[in-house]
Scaffold this motif. Structure first.
Motif, PDB file in Angstrom:
ATOM      1  N   THR A 262     -11.335  -1.935  -6.469  1.00 60.00           N
ATOM      2  CA  THR A 262     -10.922  -3.054  -7.306  1.00 60.00           C
ATOM      3  C   THR A 262     -10.310  -2.568  -8.609  1.00 60.00           C
ATOM      4  N   LEU A 263     -10.892  -1.541  -9.226  1.00 64.23           N
ATOM      5  CA  LEU A 263     -10.356  -1.012 -10.478  1.00 64.23           C
ATOM      6  C   LEU A 263      -8.979  -0.402 -10.270  1.00 64.23           C
ATOM      7  N   VAL A 264      -8.823   0.388  -9.207  1.00 65.21           N
ATOM      8  CA  VAL A 264      -7.510   0.993  -8.931  1.00 65.21           C
ATOM      9  C   VAL A 264      -6.478  -0.074  -8.650  1.00 65.21           C
ATOM     10  N   SER A 265      -6.848  -1.096  -7.876  1.00 65.50           N
ATOM     11  CA  SER A 265      -5.917  -2.175  -7.575  1.00 65.50           C
ATOM     12  C   SER A 265      -5.533  -2.942  -8.828  1.00 65.50           C
ATOM     13  N   ALA A 266      -6.496  -3.185  -9.724  1.00 64.79           N
ATOM     14  CA  ALA A 266      -6.199  -3.900 -10.962  1.00 64.79           C
ATOM     15  C   ALA A 266      -5.246  -3.107 -11.843  1.00 64.79           C
TER      16      ALA A 266
ATOM     17  N   ARG B   3       0.826  -1.198   0.000  1.00 63.23           N
ATOM     18  CA  ARG B   3       0.000   0.000   0.000  1.00 63.23           C
ATOM     19  C   ARG B   3       0.861   1.247   0.000  1.00 63.23           C
ATOM     20  N   LEU B   4       0.477   2.191  -0.817  1.00 61.97           N
ATOM     21  CA  LEU B   4       1.223   3.436  -0.890  1.00 61.97           C
ATOM     22  C   LEU B   4       0.772   4.362   0.240  1.00 61.97           C
ATOM     23  N   PRO B   5       1.698   5.106   0.821  1.00 66.01           N
ATOM     24  CA  PRO B   5       1.302   6.028   1.902  1.00 66.01           C
ATOM     25  C   PRO B   5       0.410   7.128   1.361  1.00 66.01           C
ATOM     26  N   ARG B   6      -0.565   7.501   2.162  1.00 66.91           N
ATOM     27  CA  ARG B   6      -1.481   8.560   1.744  1.00 66.91           C
ATOM     28  C   ARG B   6      -0.795   9.920   1.807  1.00 66.91           C
TER      29      ARG B   6
ATOM     30  N   ALA C 173      -1.553  -4.238 -12.890  1.00 68.64           N
ATOM     31  CA  ALA C 173      -1.188  -4.326 -14.307  1.00 68.64           C
ATOM     32  C   ALA C 173       0.119  -3.590 -14.575  1.00 68.64           C
ATOM     33  N   HIS C 174       0.293  -2.410 -13.981  1.00 67.79           N
ATOM     34  CA  HIS C 174       1.553  -1.681 -14.140  1.00 67.79           C
ATOM     35  C   HIS C 174       2.709  -2.477 -13.539  1.00 67.79           C
ATOM     36  N   ALA C 175       2.487  -3.077 -12.383  1.00 65.91           N
ATOM     37  CA  ALA C 175       3.563  -3.859 -11.746  1.00 65.91           C
ATOM     38  C   ALA C 175       3.947  -5.057 -12.604  1.00 65.91           C
ATOM     39  N   LEU C 176       2.972  -5.747 -13.169  1.00 61.80           N
ATOM     40  CA  LEU C 176       3.268  -6.883 -14.034  1.00 61.80           C
ATOM     41  C   LEU C 176       3.976  -6.452 -15.314  1.00 61.80           C
ATOM     42  N   ARG C 177       3.593  -5.288 -15.839  1.00 60.97           N
ATOM     43  CA  ARG C 177       4.269  -4.800 -17.040  1.00 60.97           C
ATOM     44  C   ARG C 177       5.725  -4.483 -16.755  1.00 60.97           C
TER      45      ARG C 177
END
Length: 250
Positions: A175-179, A135-138, A183-187
């Motif tokens: 869910t959309l933000v997490s997906a 999780r990214l810090p707010r 996707a960016h991490a997998l790329r």
């Protein structure tokens, strides 16, 4: 290198991982991103379908063995099904001194039966497992004491507060933000693997050129040695004294 991991949830405590491709030091993080969340979940039995696994080295076996040991603490374990002869031999060599070695089954049905699942029951569709992200810090709000340099504009009328989002809408947005983040991490991970593959191919080409040059030098040296041997044989035969009794009698 390429590795595809497909996750099928059979029950609350049994999952099946279908591996396709090559499992080595380059692709082991892809498998680790799938196995680590399973260790922390209620899952107790993991069955690895290795029928489409083309290659596996010690790094991949160590990753599977570590997961097996972690699941043994919960009373379960990790089993391998449909493995080739070379993979079965490698697993046997690595885990032969273990108190509870990983079990290897010829078919997936045998592994499911050993895990207490009826192989005749239809399995749910497999899905690709995406690795978890930290999780990214707010963002911290601006300090109250910090004055803005901009001139204050005219006061705007206050707008009514938007109605609170429902739980379903909030879950969909998360869910959309997490997906998207996954996707960016997998790329990025795929780009890293492609770069590693290019470097390995470059090193292979360099080694191949060196071997070809060494082979050419060896062939040239062998040819020179043969020519010197032939010249030495001719020189010895020309300078050898005549054999007694070989002349004609008068």
């Amino acid at each position: 290198m390429f590795l595809s991991v497909r996750l099928t949830t059979v029950s609350a405590t049994v999952v099946v991982l279908h591996l396709t491709g090559e499992l080595d030091s380059t692709t082991a993080p892809v498998l680790a991103a799938t196995l680590e969340p399973l260790i922390e979940s209620p899952v107790e039995q993991v069955i690895v379908g290795a029928g489409d696994l083309w290659f596996c080295d010690l790094t991949g076996i160590d990753r599977l063995a570590a997961t097996h040991r972690a699941l043994r603490v919960k009373g379960g374990g990790l089993a391998v099904a449909e493995a080739g002869s070379s993979l079965c031999r490698l697993i046997e060599l690595v885990t032969e001194h273990s108190r509870a070695p990983m079990r290897v089954y010829a078919t997936l049905e045998e592994a499911l039966t050993a895990a207490g699942v009826n192989p005749g029951d239809p399995l749910p569709p497999a899905r690709r497992h995406l690795p978890r992200l930290r999780r990214l810090p707010r963002a911290q709000p601006a300090r109250a004491g910090k004055h803005s340099r901009r001139r204050p504009g005219p006061a705007l009328p206050e707008l009514p507060a938007p109605p609170p989002a429902s739980a379903a809408e909030s879950g969909t947005n998360l869910t959309l933000v997490s997906a998207i983040a996954r996707a960016h991490a997998l790329r990025e991970q795929a780009a890293t693997q492609v770069e590693a593959l290019k470097q390995r191919t470059h090193r292979y080409n360099q080694v191949r050129l060196t071997m070809l040059e060494t082979r050419a030098r060896c062939l040239a040296a062998v040819t020179t040695m043969r020519a010197n041997r032939a010249r030495a044989a001719l020189t010895l035969s020309a300078s050898a004294p005549p054999v007694p009794g070989s002349g004609h009698l008068g």
